[in-house]
Design a protein around this motif. Structure first.
Motif, PDB file in Angstrom:
ATOM      1  N   UNK A   1       0.832  -1.206   0.000  1.00 60.05           N
ATOM      2  CA  UNK A   1       0.000   0.000   0.000  1.00 60.05           C
ATOM      3  C   UNK A   1       0.867   1.257   0.000  1.00 60.05           C
ATOM      4  N   UNK A   2       1.164   1.768  -1.210  1.00 60.55           N
ATOM      5  CA  UNK A   2       1.885   3.031  -1.382  1.00 60.55           C
ATOM      6  C   UNK A   2       3.236   3.033  -0.651  1.00 60.55           C
ATOM      7  N   UNK A   3       4.045   2.023  -0.908  1.00 63.25           N
ATOM      8  CA  UNK A   3       5.342   1.885  -0.245  1.00 63.25           C
ATOM      9  C   UNK A   3       6.448   2.465  -1.135  1.00 63.25           C
ATOM     10  N   UNK A   4       7.361   3.220  -0.528  1.00 60.61           N
ATOM     11  CA  UNK A   4       8.533   3.744  -1.226  1.00 60.61           C
ATOM     12  C   UNK A   4       9.796   3.164  -0.598  1.00 60.61           C
ATOM     13  N   UNK A   5      10.780   2.864  -1.432  1.00 59.23           N
ATOM     14  CA  UNK A   5      12.021   2.251  -0.962  1.00 59.23           C
ATOM     15  C   UNK A   5      13.163   2.721  -1.837  1.00 59.23           C
ATOM     16  N   UNK A   6      14.281   3.078  -1.208  1.00 61.59           N
ATOM     17  CA  UNK A   6      15.458   3.530  -1.945  1.00 61.59           C
ATOM     18  C   UNK A   6      16.635   2.627  -1.593  1.00 61.59           C
ATOM     19  N   UNK A   7      17.316   2.093  -2.614  1.00 63.27           N
ATOM     20  CA  UNK A   7      18.463   1.211  -2.428  1.00 63.27           C
ATOM     21  C   UNK A   7      19.728   1.920  -2.880  1.00 63.27           C
ATOM     22  N   UNK A   8      20.659   2.083  -1.948  1.00 59.88           N
ATOM     23  CA  UNK A   8      21.880   2.826  -2.215  1.00 59.88           C
ATOM     24  C   UNK A   8      23.009   1.897  -2.652  1.00 59.88           C
TER      25      UNK A   8
ATOM     26  N   UNK B   1      21.105  -0.421   6.798  1.00 58.04           N
ATOM     27  CA  UNK B   1      19.826   0.278   6.880  1.00 58.04           C
ATOM     28  C   UNK B   1      18.719  -0.759   7.014  1.00 58.04           C
ATOM     29  N   UNK B   2      17.615  -0.382   7.649  1.00 59.94           N
ATOM     30  CA  UNK B   2      16.481  -1.286   7.763  1.00 59.94           C
ATOM     31  C   UNK B   2      15.192  -0.536   7.437  1.00 59.94           C
TER      32      UNK B   2
ATOM     33  N   UNK C   1       1.347  -4.356   4.808  1.00 61.59           N
ATOM     34  CA  UNK C   1       1.494  -3.779   3.488  1.00 61.59           C
ATOM     35  C   UNK C   1       1.896  -2.324   3.444  1.00 61.59           C
ATOM     36  N   UNK C   2       2.037  -1.704   4.605  1.00 59.41           N
ATOM     37  CA  UNK C   2       2.373  -0.282   4.658  1.00 59.41           C
ATOM     38  C   UNK C   2       3.780  -0.076   5.219  1.00 59.41           C
ATOM     39  N   UNK C   3       4.354   1.065   4.869  1.00 61.61           N
ATOM     40  CA  UNK C   3       5.675   1.422   5.354  1.00 61.61           C
ATOM     41  C   UNK C   3       5.591   1.956   6.776  1.00 61.61           C
ATOM     42  N   UNK C   4       6.311   1.302   7.695  1.00 56.46           N
ATOM     43  CA  UNK C   4       6.403   1.802   9.068  1.00 56.46           C
ATOM     44  C   UNK C   4       7.499   2.850   9.164  1.00 56.46           C
ATOM     45  N   UNK C   5       8.658   2.564   8.543  1.00 47.94           N
ATOM     46  CA  UNK C   5       9.737   3.529   8.561  1.00 47.94           C
ATOM     47  C   UNK C   5      11.047   2.919   8.098  1.00 47.94           C
ATOM     48  N   UNK C   6      12.017   3.782   7.822  1.00 44.47           N
ATOM     49  CA  UNK C   6      13.369   3.378   7.453  1.00 44.47           C
ATOM     50  C   UNK C   6      14.344   4.011   8.426  1.00 44.47           C
ATOM     51  N   UNK C   7      15.279   3.197   8.968  1.00 40.93           N
ATOM     52  CA  UNK C   7      16.223   3.675   9.975  1.00 40.93           C
ATOM     53  C   UNK C   7      17.624   3.147   9.659  1.00 40.93           C
TER      54      UNK C   7
END
Length: 499
Positions: free
Chosen positions: A20-27, A209-210, A216-222
């Motif tokens: 559900x509308x998830x964004x993710x960036x891989x470095x 990173x995690x 189905x939703x983004x909780x957060x990136x840390x």
């Protein structure tokens, strides 16, 4: 620099929104953990990136350019290599044939160049310290060997992004370190690695990173450096690490399983072991020291070299016949839950109801009519919180945690006195682990007995009332679960090794 950017990805199956509308960036040059309970959307999100699924909304950019993959081959051609949790190897083909499936090298006149294929496969396996013949059939490999071949397949591809979905679920500590060495090498080469795992120690050892998903939703990136295992678990499921295990049993009863002078090899010292009503007993120690052979000797899948066994006072003649061992154990009200739940435990093409009912039908005589057992099955599904659309849902469509519950439910729904369990939570998320621990404790509190082995020492310490430390195919120490530590177990195993 971002090698991949996934923006506002949405994916639904029928009326169910999986992502559900998830964004993710891989470095580049980074290992990115993707975590969450089973059903959180991790695998679906990665299958979109790998070209298995197509997103309904949102976009993917690779090296800044918008991409859209219609199949895994297009994703691989774009530099995205995936090792899925569900092993995709074909058992009737060789290792080399699996490694080059769909991209076989061709000779001048159109035939497959098996020599070139076998050499390239041998090189890829050797890079992972695997001494395997490329012409070996995959069906002849162990679970761990199959997993490593999957990983070698992914690493062998000249990709810039690697997705590893539960890559260590069937690996021991030494194999995990070999894998980690190669992950670090890929990181140094500027690759981006997505690492999906439920093992906290691996996440903190290898990841930078995690990102956490839930429902189905983004909780957060840390950044991992900002997290602790407790805070990460709380982020995933809303409770602390110590809350995963139920209270230990308060009393034990009469012996259910007794092993007397069991000798696993011609030269090993004999084993004496007892599991009582109300107890969960663990087999701990270093990997491959005989823990599995103890359980498998009882079901006829390993042939011991002497000794006696009894269940509820009834003698179990050893060696147990290989062809009828499980049936004999069923007659003695014993259930066996194998590590390979898909290959040895479940019928993936059948429904939840059929998988549970198989054990119930086995209780009847060969001439008795089949019963529906609808009430028993419905109770098992409800009491075990199996998440599915209904009892007719195919087991192959369930998450790993729910599949494990179905396998346990097969015996908990029947009249079972003793459970023999290999790796009770392999490939299962933190939330489902807690539920499985609770189910096993409830079974023991109701008078059942459990003998369990696990590669996760902390799992055995938190779950079990007593522990037997196994080394050199014999028992070298016994300790209480409530006072045992990882140091105690390792010290007992190493002291026995030095003796």
């Amino acid at each position: 620099m971002a090698l991949v950017e996934m923006s506002d990805i949405l994916k639904s199956f029928g009326g169910t929104i999986a992502v559900d509308r998830v964004s993710l960036k891989l470095e580049a040059g980074s290992v990115h953990a993707l975590m969450g309970e089973n059903g959180a959307g991790k695998s679906t999100l990665m299958k979109i990136l790998a070209g298995v699924y197509r997103q309904d909304l949102g976009e993917i950019r690779k090296d800044g350019a918008k991409v859209f993959f219609y199949n895994p081959r297009e994703a691989l051609a774009s530099g995205i290599s995936t090792v899925f949790q569900e092993m995709s190897l074909l058992p009737n083909l060789t290792i080399a044939e699996n490694m080059f499936l769909g991209r076989e090298p061709i000779k001048r006149f159109g035939s497959i160049d098996y020599g070139k294929m076998n050499k390239a496969t041998a090189d890829a396996l050797r890079a992972l310290s695997l001494d395997l013949d490329p012409e070996t059939l995959v069906s002849n490999l162990s679970i761990a060997q199959r997993q490593f071949v999957e990983i070698a397949h992914g690493i062998e591809a000249d990709a810039s992004v690697f997705i590893l979905d539960e890559p260590t679920a069937a690996l021991n500590a030494a194999d995990v370190e070999v894998l980690n060495k190669h992950i670090r090498r890929l990181k140094e080469q500027g690759k981006a690695i997505v690492y999906i795992s439920h093992r906290m120690e691996e996440i903190f050892a290898i990841c930078d990173t995690v990102t956490v998903l839930k429902d189905g939703r983004l909780v957060g990136t840390r950044q991992i450096s900002e997290m602790t295992p407790k805070s990460l678990i709380a982020m995933m499921v809303g409770r602390e690490l110590q809350d995963l295990f139920p209270p230990r049993g308060t009393q034990s009863g009469t012996p259910v399983l007794e092993l007397d002078q069991l000798r696993l090899t011609p030269t090993s010292r004999p084993i004496d072991l007892t599991v009582r009503k109300g107890e969960i007993v663990g087999l701990a120690g270093l990997e491959g020291q005989g823990q599995q052979q103890i359980l498998r000797a009882l079901i006829g899948q390993y042939r011991p070299h002497g000794g006696r066994a009894s269940v509820n006072g009834t003698d179990l003649p050893l060696p147990v016949p290989q062809q009828s061992g499980v049936r004999k154990l069923q007659a003695l009200k014993v259930g066996f839950v194998p590590e390979d739940r898909k290959g040895e435990g479940l019928f993936l093409g059948l429904s939840i109801a059929h998988n549970i009912a198989i054990r119930l039908h086995a209780n009847g005589s060969e001439l008795s009519g089949a019963k529906s057992h609808r009430d028993e099955i419905a109770y098992a599904v409800s009491s075990m919180s199996i998440k599915a659309a209904g009892m007719g849902t195919g087991v192959g469509k369930l998450s790993g945690g729910n599949q494990q519950k179905v396998l346990l439910g097969r015996y908990l729904a029947a009249d079972t006195d003793l459970l023999l369990i290999e790796e009770p939570t392999r490939g299962v998320d933190v939330g489902a682990k807690s539920e499985i621990y609770g189910l096993l404790r409830k079974f023991a509190d109701n008078g059942g007995a459990v003998l369990v082995l696990s590669r996760e020492t902390l799992e055995l310490i938190g779950l079990c009332d007593r522990l037997y430390v196994v080394h050199g195919f014999t028992i070298v120490a016994e300790m209480r679960g409530e006072t045992a530590t990882e140091h105690d177990i390792l010290d007992a195993a190493l002291s026995a090794s030095a003796a």
